[in-house]
Design an enzyme around this catalytic site. Sequence first.
Site, PDB file in Angstrom:
ATOM      1  NE  ARG A 121      33.057 -56.664  71.869  1.00  0.00           N
ATOM      2  CZ  ARG A 121      32.209 -55.963  72.608  1.00  0.00           C
ATOM      3  NH1 ARG A 121      31.041 -55.613  72.104  1.00  0.00           N
ATOM      4  NH2 ARG A 121      32.513 -55.634  73.845  1.00  0.00           N
ATOM      5  CD  GLN A 126      31.560 -65.601  71.781  1.00  0.00           C
ATOM      6  OE1 GLN A 126      31.423 -66.683  72.351  1.00  0.00           O
ATOM      7  NE2 GLN A 126      30.604 -65.088  71.023  1.00  0.00           N
ATOM      8  CG  ASP A 129      35.382 -58.967  74.509  1.00  0.00           C
ATOM      9  OD1 ASP A 129      35.931 -57.947  74.954  1.00  0.00           O
ATOM     10  OD2 ASP A 129      34.383 -58.923  73.764  1.00  0.00           O
ATOM     11  CB  SER A 132      32.423 -59.027  76.712  1.00  0.00           C
ATOM     12  OG  SER A 132      32.211 -58.622  75.378  1.00  0.00           O
ATOM     13  CE1 TYR A 228      31.750 -51.502  72.075  1.00  0.00           C
ATOM     14  CE2 TYR A 228      33.037 -52.641  70.417  1.00  0.00           C
ATOM     15  CZ  TYR A 228      32.828 -52.294  71.739  1.00  0.00           C
ATOM     16  OH  TYR A 228      33.688 -52.749  72.706  1.00  0.00           O
TER      17      TYR A 228
END
Length: 374
Positions: A121, A126, A129, A132, A228
Amino acid sequence: MKIAVLKERAEGETRVALTPETAKKFIALGADVAIEAGAGEAAAISDAAYTDVGATVGPAQEALKDAGIVLGVQAPDPATLGGAKEGAFVAALFDPFRERERVDAYAKAGLEALSMEFMPRITRAQSMDVLSSQSNLSGYKAVIAAADQYGRAFPMMMTAAGTVQPARVFVMGVGVAGLQAIATAKRMGAQVSATDVRSATREQIESLGAKAIFVAEGGIEGEGSGGYASEMSDEYKAAQAKLVSAHIAKQDIVITTALIPGRPAPRLISDDQIATMKPGSVIFDIAVPQGGNVEGAVADQLVTRHGVTIMGYANTPAHLAPDASALFARNLYNFLSAFWDAEEGRPVLDEEIGDAVRLTQGGQVVSARLLEAG
């Protein structure tokens, strides 16, 4: 370089790892793209849509023959990948902590397993991902499904016959899924509150117009590892449980989203807490595939306790297959195209991202993260 995509064989999996949009982009890079017939049907993509952009469609064995890259949503059984080149990349969701035997089988088969769950991350990753992009859809779908089960109006409605009060929605866990759940419930007119153990999420909750519910002290300052939450102390858990118990009794709908990578989902709601809720209330547990945040939650089943309906899907993004597939496929394309070497005609991964996602190479399990877990 030949890229192969097979029909997903995991139960309930409706997504596909390549769309005509991304197939066309891979072909523009110089790749040959082969699709197993029917691979996109569950995501409303016809075989003709692939052939129209220059991909070939046929039986699985034909698609796999001499493939240097295999793309999947759920990682296929390595025994089904005969015909692919030795050392071929397989980029998919591997669930490596819970499916270690499958990872070992990939190593034994001489395939290079690339776990999309392990995408770091960081800013430049991004757009790669998949967790996500899929979590975003999960947060949306959780609210829609819970609203349907709830069976009452979400917004305040003023009529000549009287006023209907807005639904009260409480979101537990404010990651990507939680933020989308908040936004969706707000758009639908609900009165929304949310909580998380990470102090930094307070501002995010309030920026979406929801009320932040936090234990006074003891939360994580900033973000946990990789964005997280981390495991909290027993004292914090007790304070959190007390706060939630007082708040949850007033709620109509609760959405739980909390996950800790590599560990079972943390228990957020007990049966005693469920008993304080009003009959007809609904809880949607997004984390049910990882053991669930809610006591009594069972994947793909409606469970009623104390008049409260508890629900959750084994594969929430699969309930939005066309959009989930489009986003997943773009993540895969963004990942591989970022490292595409025009001279070699294939992706050449770097250390930062390549080492993070690579599970197997040269007949060995090489993921430090997986090896450390034992």
